[in-house]
Every structure is written in structure tokens, then in C-alpha cells.
Design a protein around this motif. Structure first.
Motif, mmCIF file in Angstrom:
data_model
loop_
_atom_site.group_PDB
_atom_site.id
_atom_site.type_symbol
_atom_site.label_atom_id
_atom_site.label_comp_id
_atom_site.label_asym_id
_atom_site.label_seq_id
_atom_site.Cartn_x
_atom_site.Cartn_y
_atom_site.Cartn_z
ATOM 1 N N ASP A 1 -25.318 2.725 -14.752
ATOM 2 C CA ASP A 1 -23.899 2.100 -15.603
ATOM 3 C C ASP A 1 -23.775 3.088 -16.851
ATOM 4 O OD1 ASP A 1 -25.958 1.252 -17.210
ATOM 5 O OD2 ASP A 1 -25.299 -0.736 -17.250
ATOM 6 N N LYS A 2 -24.207 4.408 -16.723
ATOM 7 C CA LYS A 2 -23.862 5.297 -17.861
ATOM 8 C C LYS A 2 -23.272 6.378 -17.439
ATOM 9 C CE LYS A 2 -26.623 2.941 -21.319
ATOM 10 N NZ LYS A 2 -26.971 1.728 -20.486
ATOM 11 N N MET A 3 -22.377 7.049 -17.847
ATOM 12 C CA MET A 3 -21.712 8.456 -17.469
ATOM 13 C C MET A 3 -20.834 8.870 -18.609
ATOM 14 S SD MET A 3 -19.255 9.076 -14.117
ATOM 15 C CE MET A 3 -17.911 8.088 -14.697
ATOM 16 N N ARG A 4 -21.058 10.262 -18.885
ATOM 17 C CA ARG A 4 -20.188 10.936 -19.708
ATOM 18 C C ARG A 4 -19.616 12.273 -18.859
ATOM 19 N NH1 ARG A 4 -20.058 12.106 -24.977
ATOM 20 N NH2 ARG A 4 -22.054 10.663 -25.310
ATOM 21 N N VAL A 5 -18.034 12.382 -18.831
ATOM 22 C CA VAL A 5 -17.388 13.455 -18.070
ATOM 23 C C VAL A 5 -16.510 14.299 -19.105
ATOM 24 C CG1 VAL A 5 -15.949 14.110 -16.332
ATOM 25 C CG2 VAL A 5 -17.559 12.318 -16.088
ATOM 26 N N THR A 6 -16.731 15.687 -19.109
ATOM 27 C CA THR A 6 -15.525 16.279 -19.870
ATOM 28 C C THR A 6 -15.215 17.334 -19.028
ATOM 29 O OG1 THR A 6 -17.267 18.152 -20.397
ATOM 30 C CG2 THR A 6 -17.134 16.048 -21.902
ATOM 31 N N ARG A 7 -13.750 17.615 -19.375
ATOM 32 C CA ARG A 7 -12.888 18.618 -18.498
ATOM 33 C C ARG A 7 -12.178 19.275 -19.689
ATOM 34 N NH1 ARG A 7 -8.336 19.740 -16.080
ATOM 35 N NH2 ARG A 7 -7.463 17.828 -16.735
ATOM 36 N N VAL A 8 -12.052 20.632 -19.571
ATOM 37 C CA VAL A 8 -11.010 21.380 -20.320
ATOM 38 C C VAL A 8 -10.280 22.423 -19.640
ATOM 39 C CG1 VAL A 8 -11.163 23.203 -22.400
ATOM 40 C CG2 VAL A 8 -12.758 21.413 -22.380
ATOM 41 N N GLY A 9 -9.125 22.444 -19.645
ATOM 42 C CA GLY A 9 -8.354 23.361 -18.958
ATOM 43 C C GLY A 9 -7.195 23.753 -19.845
ATOM 44 N N GLY A 10 -6.259 24.441 -19.108
ATOM 45 C CA GLY A 10 -5.097 25.184 -20.126
ATOM 46 C C GLY A 10 -4.229 24.038 -20.481
ATOM 47 N N PHE A 11 -4.122 22.935 -19.601
ATOM 48 C CA PHE A 11 -3.198 22.043 -20.190
ATOM 49 C C PHE A 11 -3.634 20.788 -20.398
ATOM 50 C CE2 PHE A 11 -1.272 25.133 -17.447
ATOM 51 C CZ PHE A 11 -0.015 25.548 -18.097
ATOM 52 N N ALA A 12 -5.056 20.679 -20.680
ATOM 53 C CA ALA A 12 -5.658 19.249 -21.010
ATOM 54 C C ALA A 12 -7.070 19.527 -21.571
ATOM 55 C CB ALA A 12 -5.956 18.427 -19.710
ATOM 56 N N ASP A 13 -7.450 18.537 -22.298
ATOM 57 C CA ASP A 13 -8.743 18.368 -22.859
ATOM 58 C C ASP A 13 -9.341 16.977 -23.009
ATOM 59 O OD1 ASP A 13 -11.154 18.839 -24.196
ATOM 60 O OD2 ASP A 13 -10.619 20.266 -25.902
ATOM 61 N N VAL A 14 -10.223 16.726 -21.841
ATOM 62 C CA VAL A 14 -10.377 15.129 -21.635
ATOM 63 C C VAL A 14 -11.847 15.134 -21.838
ATOM 64 C CG1 VAL A 14 -10.206 13.152 -20.026
ATOM 65 C CG2 VAL A 14 -8.432 15.185 -20.243
ATOM 66 N N ALA A 15 -12.221 13.924 -22.447
ATOM 67 C CA ALA A 15 -13.553 13.394 -22.344
ATOM 68 C C ALA A 15 -13.413 11.761 -21.910
ATOM 69 C CB ALA A 15 -14.285 13.332 -23.611
ATOM 70 N N MET A 16 -14.488 11.354 -21.059
ATOM 71 C CA MET A 16 -14.762 10.144 -20.806
ATOM 72 C C MET A 16 -15.943 9.716 -20.993
ATOM 73 S SD MET A 16 -13.406 8.267 -17.036
ATOM 74 C CE MET A 16 -14.758 9.048 -15.979
ATOM 75 N N GLY B 1 -8.073 11.840 -25.060
ATOM 76 C CA GLY B 1 -7.041 13.050 -24.362
ATOM 77 C C GLY B 1 -7.113 13.873 -25.694
ATOM 78 N N LYS B 2 -7.765 14.827 -25.934
ATOM 79 C CA LYS B 2 -7.907 15.468 -27.230
ATOM 80 C C LYS B 2 -6.501 16.311 -27.258
ATOM 81 C CE LYS B 2 -12.922 16.339 -27.250
ATOM 82 N NZ LYS B 2 -14.074 17.392 -27.087
ATOM 83 N N HIS B 3 -6.014 16.829 -26.202
ATOM 84 C CA HIS B 3 -4.784 17.563 -26.319
ATOM 85 C C HIS B 3 -3.721 16.593 -26.734
ATOM 86 C CE1 HIS B 3 -5.081 16.015 -22.109
ATOM 87 N NE2 HIS B 3 -4.000 16.152 -22.056
ATOM 88 N N LEU B 4 -3.957 15.385 -26.396
ATOM 89 C CA LEU B 4 -2.616 14.391 -26.856
ATOM 90 C C LEU B 4 -3.054 13.610 -28.008
ATOM 91 C CD1 LEU B 4 -2.586 12.554 -23.405
ATOM 92 C CD2 LEU B 4 -0.999 14.403 -24.309
ATOM 93 N N ASP B 5 -4.289 13.932 -28.621
ATOM 94 C CA ASP B 5 -4.696 13.442 -30.012
ATOM 95 C C ASP B 5 -4.626 11.730 -29.710
ATOM 96 O OD1 ASP B 5 -6.098 13.624 -32.434
ATOM 97 O OD2 ASP B 5 -4.177 13.423 -33.523
ATOM 98 N N ARG B 6 -5.037 11.480 -28.698
ATOM 99 C CA ARG B 6 -5.147 9.900 -28.174
ATOM 100 C C ARG B 6 -6.369 9.401 -27.581
ATOM 101 N NH1 ARG B 6 -0.505 6.654 -30.318
ATOM 102 N NH2 ARG B 6 -0.559 5.586 -28.402
ATOM 103 N N TYR B 7 -6.722 8.216 -27.850
ATOM 104 C CA TYR B 7 -7.810 7.698 -26.980
ATOM 105 C C TYR B 7 -7.567 6.226 -26.843
ATOM 106 C CZ TYR B 7 -10.041 5.412 -30.944
ATOM 107 O OH TYR B 7 -10.335 4.417 -32.179
ATOM 108 N N ALA B 8 -8.526 5.884 -25.746
ATOM 109 C CA ALA B 8 -8.389 4.364 -25.541
ATOM 110 C C ALA B 8 -9.639 3.897 -25.159
ATOM 111 C CB ALA B 8 -7.323 4.225 -24.237
ATOM 112 N N GLN B 9 -10.098 2.631 -25.462
ATOM 113 C CA GLN B 9 -11.298 1.848 -25.036
ATOM 114 C C GLN B 9 -11.038 0.444 -24.386
ATOM 115 O OE1 GLN B 9 -12.928 2.256 -29.075
ATOM 116 N NE2 GLN B 9 -14.828 3.215 -28.071
ATOM 117 N N VAL B 10 -11.699 0.205 -23.696
ATOM 118 C CA VAL B 10 -11.710 -1.179 -22.798
ATOM 119 C C VAL B 10 -12.970 -1.536 -22.641
ATOM 120 C CG1 VAL B 10 -9.350 -0.744 -21.737
ATOM 121 C CG2 VAL B 10 -11.556 0.024 -20.392
#
Length: 264
Positions: free
Chosen positions: A87-102, A113-122
Motif C-alpha cells: 500500500d505505498k507508492m511514489r510516482v513523478t512525471r516531468v514533461g514539457g507541459f506538466a510536473d506531477v508527483a503522486m 501539480g507543480k506546474h499548477l502550484d496546486r496540490y490535493a490530499q484525500v
């Protein structure tokens, strides 16, 4: 001499390659192993993956689309994946139009969403495969090559398969691999599986046949590690200076840029 924007030697070269490919595949069908052997290789990969508690790897991915005016475009990204079952996972993805970590720690899912300067937690509990289904269905977020992270990869991938081919061997990133191809009514997909005692996926390509211009997704895996070779990760989440929002604010973090609004 130039002909329609393509030099004569280039056109002849492309034609030559096409002829070689056609002759190679048409003249030597016996060179391909039978369907049962291909299924066995995929099952061996699935069993190997299911037996690993800790996995980490880096990846490069391409999303290939064709616009309505028939221009092919490729959007590239890179990232990392680390999992610690169940039950544990870390994923990152960096592209020309997105910079995402989960990050998922078994109790809480955090998406940045680093490129959006927003994050969410549930708040959430469950296994990695339950998380993947939740994110795909409820948030429109898909982990890179998510099917390869499931506990029974073979069953997931073979669902609705109508045709199986063993295409022999290939070399991906210096690793000799078995090259397999599969078809369903909706998609064609290929996978390159490392030969030897650790049959991990080296490359995975999916082509959609139900969408105009057949968009294609490719992921190539490197720096594959399992067990004690996987770096320790406490799966802590750091939002930096990003502003907290909701998952709804991050629904479109993987959309194509506006310049491909007409891409199919």
C-alpha cells in the motif's frame, strides 16, 4: 534532387526499409515462436513482478498523436516510480507541459501539480491496485504503465486479447529482451521483457485502434531495482509552496497542451 520535401536517397531508403520489413516478416513466419511460448514469457514476467515487495525504476515516455491535418506530434516526459507493496507508492512525471508527483502512504493520497502550484490530499486506505483504479475512475489520473504495477499483470493484460505473436529478441537500453506483440479489438500492444532471472518489462507500447489517427503511448524503463536494492523511502509528501486544493482542481494535470487542441 528534392521531391516533395524529401530527398531522393531518403525516399529510396524508406522504401528499402519497408521492403526489408515486408520480406523479413512475410518470408520467415517459422522464425517466430508459437503463441504458447509468448504467453509463457508474459506469465513469467507477471509472476516475477507479483513476487517483488519493493520495486523502483526510472522511465521515459512518449505520447504520439496525429492532428486532423495529419501532422504527427510526440510529447515526451520522464519520471520515477517506487512501490512498496501492499500500500505505498511514489510516482513523478516531468514533461514539457506538466510536473506531477503522486504519493500514497497507505492512509493518505497526495497529488501535486507543480506546474499548477496546486496540490490535493484525500484520506484513503487500500492496496496499490485499489488506488490505481480509484485514481483512474474518479480523478482521471493514470500512473505510468499502471497495468504493470497490478498484482496479476498477466490477467490484466491478456483480457480480451485476440492475437499473440512472439517476435523474437530485441535490445532495449543494452538489455536483451523477448519481444512480444498482442492485439485486442480496441488496442494493439507490444512489450519487451528482459531475458534471464529477472524478467522485468523494458518497454511497453500501446496503440489505440478505436480513436482516429491511432494515438500511441510508449514507456521505456531503466534503472530497474527490487528488494534491498531499492532505496529506502518513507513516502512522506512535501508540497513545497503549492496551494492546497481538491482533486477536482487537478483533474486535467495530464492533458495535452492547447497547441494540439485538434489532435486525435
Amino acid at each position: 534532387m528534392m521531391d516533395g520535401g524529401t530527398s531522393g536517397w531518403a525516399r529510396r531508403g524508406l522504401v528499402g526499409l519497408a521492403v526489408v520489413a515486408a520480406v523479413g516478416f512475410g518470408a520467415s513466419p517459422g522464425a517466430m515462436a508459437d503463441e504458447g511460448h509468448a504467453r509463457d514469457i508474459l506469465k513469467s514476467m507477471s509472476d516475477y513482478l507479483a513476487g517483488q515487495t519493493a520495486i523502483s525504476f526510472s522511465y521515459d515516455s512518449d505520447l504520439v498523436v496525429v492532428t486532423t491535418d495529419l501532422q504527427k506530434l510526440i510529447f515526451a516526459s520522464s519520471g520515477t516510480v517506487a512501490i512498496n507493496r501492499p500500500d505505498k507508492m511514489r510516482v513523478t512525471r516531468v514533461g514539457g507541459f506538466a510536473d506531477v508527483a503522486m504519493v500514497y502512504d497507505g492512509k493518505q493520497l497526495s497529488v501535486l501539480g507543480k506546474h499548477l502550484d496546486r496540490y490535493a490530499q484525500v484520506e484513503m486506505t487500500g492496496t496499490i491496485d485499489e488506488l490505481i483504479d480509484h485514481m483512474r475512475i474518479n480523478a482521471g489520473v493514470v500512473a505510468p504503465a499502471a497495468d504493470l504495477l497490478l498484482p496479476d499483470v498477466y490477467t490484466a493484460l491478456m483480457d480480451s486479447v485476440t492475437d499473440v505473436k512472439d517476435l523474437g529478441s530485441g535490445v532495449i537500453g543494452g538489455v536483451e529482451c523477448d519481444h512480444l506483440a498482442f492485439r485486442t479489438d480496441a488496442v494493439d500492444w507490444e512489450i519487451w521483457v528482459a531475458m534471464g532471472e529477472a524478467p522485468y518489462p523494458c518497454r511497453y507500447v500501446v496503440t489505440s485502434k478505436m480513436v482516429a489517427m491511432a494515438p500511441e503511448y510508449r514507456i521505456q524503463i531503466s534503472d530497474w531495482k527490487t528488494g534491498d536494492a531499492v532505496a529506502a523511502d518513507d513516502f512522506a509528501f512535501d508540497p513545497g509552496t503549492a496551494t492546497k486544493g481538491t482533486l477536482a482542481d487537478l483533474t486535467n494535470i495530464d492533458e495535452l497542451p492547447d497547441l494540439t487542441g485538434d489532435a486525435q
